[in-house]
Design a protein around this motif. Structure first.
Motif, mmCIF file in Angstrom:
data_model
loop_
_atom_site.group_PDB
_atom_site.id
_atom_site.type_symbol
_atom_site.label_atom_id
_atom_site.label_comp_id
_atom_site.label_asym_id
_atom_site.label_seq_id
_atom_site.Cartn_x
_atom_site.Cartn_y
_atom_site.Cartn_z
ATOM 1 N N THR A 16 0.856 -1.181 0.000
ATOM 2 C CA THR A 16 0.000 0.000 0.000
ATOM 3 C C THR A 16 0.898 1.238 0.000
ATOM 4 N N ALA A 17 0.316 2.398 -0.231
ATOM 5 C CA ALA A 17 1.077 3.651 -0.214
ATOM 6 C C ALA A 17 1.726 3.859 1.155
ATOM 7 N N ALA A 18 1.009 3.543 2.216
ATOM 8 C CA ALA A 18 1.548 3.702 3.569
ATOM 9 C C ALA A 18 2.731 2.750 3.789
ATOM 10 N N GLU A 19 2.639 1.520 3.300
ATOM 11 C CA GLU A 19 3.736 0.557 3.434
ATOM 12 C C GLU A 19 4.958 0.995 2.639
ATOM 13 N N ARG A 20 4.720 1.591 1.463
ATOM 14 C CA ARG A 20 5.839 2.102 0.653
ATOM 15 C C ARG A 20 6.528 3.255 1.366
ATOM 16 N N GLU A 21 5.760 4.135 1.973
ATOM 17 C CA GLU A 21 6.345 5.252 2.726
ATOM 18 C C GLU A 21 7.159 4.746 3.902
ATOM 19 N N GLU A 22 6.638 3.752 4.601
ATOM 20 C CA GLU A 22 7.343 3.161 5.736
ATOM 21 C C GLU A 22 8.647 2.511 5.265
ATOM 22 N N GLU A 24 10.425 3.328 2.611
ATOM 23 C CA GLU A 24 11.343 4.388 2.203
ATOM 24 C C GLU A 24 11.920 5.151 3.389
ATOM 25 N N ALA A 25 11.232 5.163 4.522
ATOM 26 C CA ALA A 25 11.694 5.887 5.713
ATOM 27 C C ALA A 25 12.745 5.104 6.506
ATOM 28 N N TYR A 37 8.586 -4.385 -2.245
ATOM 29 C CA TYR A 37 8.666 -3.008 -2.746
ATOM 30 C C TYR A 37 8.906 -3.002 -4.260
ATOM 31 N N THR A 67 18.417 1.441 2.133
ATOM 32 C CA THR A 67 17.295 2.062 1.410
ATOM 33 C C THR A 67 17.727 3.233 0.537
ATOM 34 N N GLU A 76 14.672 7.449 -7.448
ATOM 35 C CA GLU A 76 13.554 7.982 -6.662
ATOM 36 C C GLU A 76 14.051 8.873 -5.561
#
Length: 76
Positions: A16-22, A24-25, A37, A67, A76
Motif C-alpha cells: 500500500t502507499a503507507a507501506e511504501r512510505e514506511e 522508504e523511511a 517493494y 534504502t 527515486e
C-alpha cells in the motif's frame, strides 16, 4: 487443484502507499520487504543482490538492503 500446484501459485499483494512510505523511511530493509517493494520474487531479489545489481550488505547470516542506495539506484 493439487497441493503442489497451490504452493506454486502464491499471490503477493502489492504494498500500500503507507507501506511504501514506511519502507522508504527505514535506513535498512530486509530482502523480503525489498522484494515486495520492487514487486519481484524473493529469489530474484536475492540473486540480484548477490550479482551486485542491487545494493545489499550481509549482517550475520542475513542480507540488509540500504534504502537510500536502493532508491538512488531506482532514481527515486
Amino acid at each position: 487443484m493439487s497441493i503442489e500446484t497451490m504452493r506454486m501459485e502464491v499471490i503477493v499483494a502489492p504494498m500500500t502507499a503507507a507501506e511504501r512510505e514506511e519502507f522508504e523511511a527505514r535506513p535498512w530493509n530486509t530482502t523480503h520487504s525489498t522484494s515486495l517493494y520492487l514487486e519481484m520474487g524473493i529469489n530474484q531479489t536475492r540473486k540480484a543482490i548477490n550479482a551486485g545489481e542491487l545494493p545489499g550488505i550481509r549482517v550475520g547470516g542475513q542480507i540488509r538492503v540500504p534504502t537510500a542506495r536502493l532508491l538512488a539506484l531506482l532514481g527515486e
